[in-house]
Design a protein around this motif. Structure first.
Motif, PDB file in Angstrom:
ATOM      1  N   ASP A 157       0.834  -1.205   0.000  1.00  0.00           N
ATOM      2  CA  ASP A 157       0.000   0.000   0.000  1.00  0.00           C
ATOM      3  C   ASP A 157       0.872   1.260   0.000  1.00  0.00           C
ATOM      4  OD1 ASP A 157       0.770   0.660   2.650  1.00  0.00           O
ATOM      5  OD2 ASP A 157      -0.914  -0.446   3.498  1.00  0.00           O
ATOM      6  N   TYR A 158       0.218   2.393  -0.015  1.00  0.00           N
ATOM      7  CA  TYR A 158       0.861   3.702  -0.126  1.00  0.00           C
ATOM      8  C   TYR A 158       1.896   3.945   0.974  1.00  0.00           C
ATOM      9  CZ  TYR A 158       1.204   8.743  -0.806  1.00  0.00           C
ATOM     10  OH  TYR A 158       1.665  10.011  -1.029  1.00  0.00           O
ATOM     11  N   SER A 159       1.726   3.326   2.126  1.00  0.00           N
ATOM     12  CA  SER A 159       2.649   3.552   3.243  1.00  0.00           C
ATOM     13  C   SER A 159       4.045   3.008   2.959  1.00  0.00           C
ATOM     14  CB  SER A 159       2.092   2.934   4.527  1.00  0.00           C
ATOM     15  OG  SER A 159       2.098   1.524   4.455  1.00  0.00           O
ATOM     16  N   TYR A 160       4.219   2.277   1.876  1.00  0.00           N
ATOM     17  CA  TYR A 160       5.518   1.713   1.521  1.00  0.00           C
ATOM     18  C   TYR A 160       6.330   2.625   0.596  1.00  0.00           C
ATOM     19  CZ  TYR A 160       4.481  -2.721   3.739  1.00  0.00           C
ATOM     20  OH  TYR A 160       4.218  -3.693   4.657  1.00  0.00           O
ATOM     21  N   LEU A 161       5.929   3.862   0.437  1.00  0.00           N
ATOM     22  CA  LEU A 161       6.682   4.817  -0.367  1.00  0.00           C
ATOM     23  C   LEU A 161       7.683   5.550   0.511  1.00  0.00           C
ATOM     24  CD1 LEU A 161       3.820   6.339  -2.543  1.00  0.00           C
ATOM     25  CD2 LEU A 161       5.548   4.678  -3.239  1.00  0.00           C
ATOM     26  N   THR A 163       8.439   8.570   0.543  1.00  0.00           N
ATOM     27  CA  THR A 163       7.886   9.848   1.010  1.00  0.00           C
ATOM     28  C   THR A 163       7.037   9.686   2.262  1.00  0.00           C
ATOM     29  OG1 THR A 163       6.011   9.583  -0.484  1.00  0.00           O
ATOM     30  CG2 THR A 163       7.877  10.898  -1.281  1.00  0.00           C
ATOM     31  N   GLN A 164       6.723   8.485   2.639  1.00  0.00           N
ATOM     32  CA  GLN A 164       5.924   8.220   3.837  1.00  0.00           C
ATOM     33  C   GLN A 164       6.804   7.817   5.019  1.00  0.00           C
ATOM     34  OE1 GLN A 164       2.578   8.885   3.756  1.00  0.00           O
ATOM     35  NE2 GLN A 164       3.173   9.637   1.752  1.00  0.00           N
ATOM     36  N   ILE A 185       2.771  -1.391  -6.147  1.00  0.00           N
ATOM     37  CA  ILE A 185       2.365  -0.448  -5.090  1.00  0.00           C
ATOM     38  C   ILE A 185       0.991   0.057  -5.483  1.00  0.00           C
ATOM     39  CG2 ILE A 185       2.774   1.829  -4.109  1.00  0.00           C
ATOM     40  CD1 ILE A 185       5.162   0.692  -3.187  1.00  0.00           C
TER      41      ILE A 185
END
Length: 186
Positions: A157-161, A163-164, A185
């Motif tokens: 999910d997005y939390s694996y970027l 920028t997070q 992703i």
């Protein structure tokens, strides 16, 4: 002063010091850029003829791609520099370090693979690669292939970027799950 203000001041100073060109500089000179575009760092636009470049809506241009509206290689042979419009239609993807030459139109929804040199126009919905770039597939077949791959691939999910503020544990999890196959992703 806040962190964002320092970042802004540092960026402006760097622009002045290194004489960097920003997207706004090209637009002021006549380059057209549609809405929802993602133009990554290091993209080179032909500053001397940027008004001949037109970028549609929702276009992604990956890092260090070159978009050229002139080609001075003709100068020695014929005494003139070749120029031409470059049009990237809506929903186009240009891969990292691809080169788009003058007079090229990349049709709606087309994909130009990383490192390709595009010397001729690309049909809508085509995928091109190589030097010179040639059609290797189309976006319909590519989408079907990706959907099949997604059924049996790790998805994050997005939390694996980055920028997070990606944690060391999440980085290690990605490394482990992606050891034998690619993933996605969300």
């Amino acid at each position: 002063m806040g962190r964002k203000m320092w970042s802004f001041i540092r960026a402006r100073f760097r622009k002045w010091l290194l004489e960097e060109k920003w997207l706004d500089d090209y637009i002021k000179l006549g380059m057209k850029v549609g809405e929802g575009c993602s133009i990554q760092p290091g993209v080179i636009f032909d500053y001397s003829h940027c008004w001949l470049i037109e970028i549609g809506h929702r276009v992604t241009i990956a890092p260090e791609a070159y978009i050229l509206a002139h080609d001075a290689s003709s100068k020695f042979a014929v005494g003139h520099t070749k120029i031409g419009r470059v049009i990237l239609d809506n929903d186009v993807f240009i891969g990292a370090r691809a080169i788009i030459m003058p007079g090229v139109t990349v049709g709606k929804g087309a994909i130009v693979a990383a490192g390709s040199i595009v010397t001729k126009s690309v049909s809508p919905g085509s995928i091109v690669a190589g030097n010179p770039a040639t059609q290797i597939s189309n976006t319909k077949d590519y989408t079907e292939k990706l959907l099949l791959q997604m059924l049996d691939s790790p998805t994050f999910d997005y939390s694996y970027l980055l920028t997070q503020n990606l944690s060391a544990e999440k980085k290690e999890e990605m490394i482990t799950k992606l050891t034998e196959k690619s993933g996605f992703i969300v």
